[in-house]
Design a protein around this motif. Structure first.
Motif, PDB file in Angstrom:
ATOM      1  N   MET A 172     -37.134  -2.019  -0.139  1.00 31.04           N
ATOM      2  CA  MET A 172     -38.107  -2.322  -1.200  1.00 31.04           C
ATOM      3  C   MET A 172     -39.528  -2.201  -0.670  1.00 31.04           C
TER       4      MET A 172
ATOM      5  N   PRO B  41     -37.945  -3.718  -6.732  1.00 29.19           N
ATOM      6  CA  PRO B  41     -37.551  -5.113  -6.972  1.00 29.19           C
ATOM      7  C   PRO B  41     -37.178  -5.342  -8.438  1.00 29.19           C
ATOM      8  N   THR B  42     -36.195  -6.204  -8.646  1.00 30.24           N
ATOM      9  CA  THR B  42     -35.822  -6.612 -10.002  1.00 30.24           C
ATOM     10  C   THR B  42     -36.843  -7.603 -10.539  1.00 30.24           C
TER      11      THR B  42
ATOM     12  N   LYS C 138     -33.571  -8.931  -6.116  1.00 33.35           N
ATOM     13  CA  LYS C 138     -32.996  -7.593  -6.294  1.00 33.35           C
ATOM     14  C   LYS C 138     -31.542  -7.724  -6.721  1.00 33.35           C
TER      15      LYS C 138
ATOM     16  N   GLU D  87     -36.382   1.339  -2.828  1.00 27.79           N
ATOM     17  CA  GLU D  87     -35.737   0.467  -3.808  1.00 27.79           C
ATOM     18  C   GLU D  87     -36.830  -0.253  -4.582  1.00 27.79           C
TER      19      GLU D  87
END
Length: 369
Positions: A56, A63-64, A18, A61
């Motif tokens: 997440m 995740p990247t 992230k 949120e």
């Protein structure tokens, strides 16, 4: 991959990263399995990535990189309200214009439950947190502990498979916080629900958890049951973050299997467990818990023996912490129950002390972070 020890895996973080700016990773490479019915705590200092990881999982949120599986299925693109997850926050997040009963009914009504089913589940949840008599009160008419119970009941009322708790007891005073720790632990055991709990309070983590994952700079340093984490830290960060710890810098002299010999700055040598060490000649840090240090005659059979000068007594009711000067360090602590304390001991006294090899761990060198 850090696997859950037994039982069916409910949640799996796989290669999770992230970043908010595309450069700095708040969560670096999270691989973690959480088993069904366990109480897992994410523990770490502020900014370590624990709350971001929880958010997440909750769906607040994204995740990247990587994926999160719930019951074997990816939930990356599943909105929060469809994840079958209960959530408890530090600020309770109760609706102020609704009574306790209405607050508990809300998650059920948005899921389309019938009135009779809602009434039964709400009554059951109220009884579970012992708030039957407060059903018609508003949040502002409740104490902090009662509000936290309502928030807990609301997270459990729709019987989710997973409950996430983000610093839920942070706003409570010490005595109430300790009481609520036990309440939550007993509820968990009674219901068998899976709990993922975030805190920066190490005592809370050790008290409540089946396992604890220690976060630092976006990475898990160690995940283990509380006793293992405390008695067998795998690196210097975990040893220093969990509980009280005497930290001594030294240099590795030799290693033989699980044991090693470390030279201290003033020339003394210590035999220790070689947990995370490099090659002879390289720096290491030693970790010794204050309660494992033996004084006077009790130290006679110890492999590692020193003389220590008593610098200070710190009285804590059931035990005393003594600060000593040992091996050139003036912040070496020994912890003793009141019943075992030598009443003749005074500041300035020089006493023999020691510890067994199995109670001192040679770890990676301490950094200034």
């Amino acid at each position: 991959m850090v696997d859950a020890p037994t039982g069916e895996v409910l949640v799996s973080f796989r290669g999770i990263q992230k970043s908010y700016d595309g450069e700095t990773l708040i969560v670096r490479d999270l691989n973690l399995d959480i088993r069904q019915g366990e109480f897992l705590t994410l523990l770490g200092p502020s900014g370590s990535g624990k709350t971001t990881s929880l958010m997440m999982l909750a769906g607040f949120e994204t995740p990247t990189a990587g994926d999160i599986l719930l019951n074997g299925r990816s939930i990356k693109h599943v909105p929060p309200h469809k994840r079958d997850i209960g959530m408890v926050f530090q600020n309770y997040a109760l609706f102020p214009h609704m009574t306790v009963r209405e607050n508990l009914a809300f998650p059920l009504s948005v899921r389309g439950q019938g009135k009779a089913e809602i009434a039964e589940r709400v009554s059951r949840a109220l009884a579970m947190v012992q708030l039957d008599a407060f059903a018609h009160r508003y949040p502002a008419q409740l104490s902090g502990g009662q509000q936290q119970r309502v928030a807990l009941a609301r997270a459990l009322v729709f019987e989710p498979q997973l409950v996430l708790m983000d610093e839920p007891l942070g706003a409570l005073d010490k005595q109430l916080r300790e009481h609520m720790q036990m309440e939550i632990r007993h509820l968990h055991r009674h219901l068998g629900v899976t709990v993922v709990y975030v805190t920066h309070d190490q005592g809370e983590a050790l008290t409540m958890s089946d396992r604890v994952a220690v976060f630092h700079q976006g990475e898990i340093q160690q995940v283990a049951p509380p006793r293992v984490l405390y008695e067998e830290p795998q690196n210097a960060f975990v040893a220093n973050f969990i509980g009280e710890n005497n930290r001594i810098n030294g240099q590795l002299l030799s290693r033989s299997g699980e044991h090693c010999v470390v030279r201290l700055p003033q020339g003394e040598t210590v035999e220790a467990l070689a947990v995370q060490v490099g090659q002879p000649g390289e720096p290491v840090s030693l970790s010794v818990r204050p309660e494992r240090v033996l004084l006077n005659g009790h130290s006679a059979a110890c492999a590692n023996r020193f003389a220590g000068r008593v610098m200070e007594f710190i009285y804590l009711g059931d035990h005393v912490r003594m600060r000593l000067e040992v091996a050139g360090q003036n912040n070496f602590f020994v912890k003793q129950p009141i019943a075992e304390l030598d009443p003749e001991l005074r500041v300035g006294d020089v006493v023999p002390l020691g510890w067994q090899v199995e109670h001192v761990r040679a770890l990676d060198p301490l950094t200034t972070e």
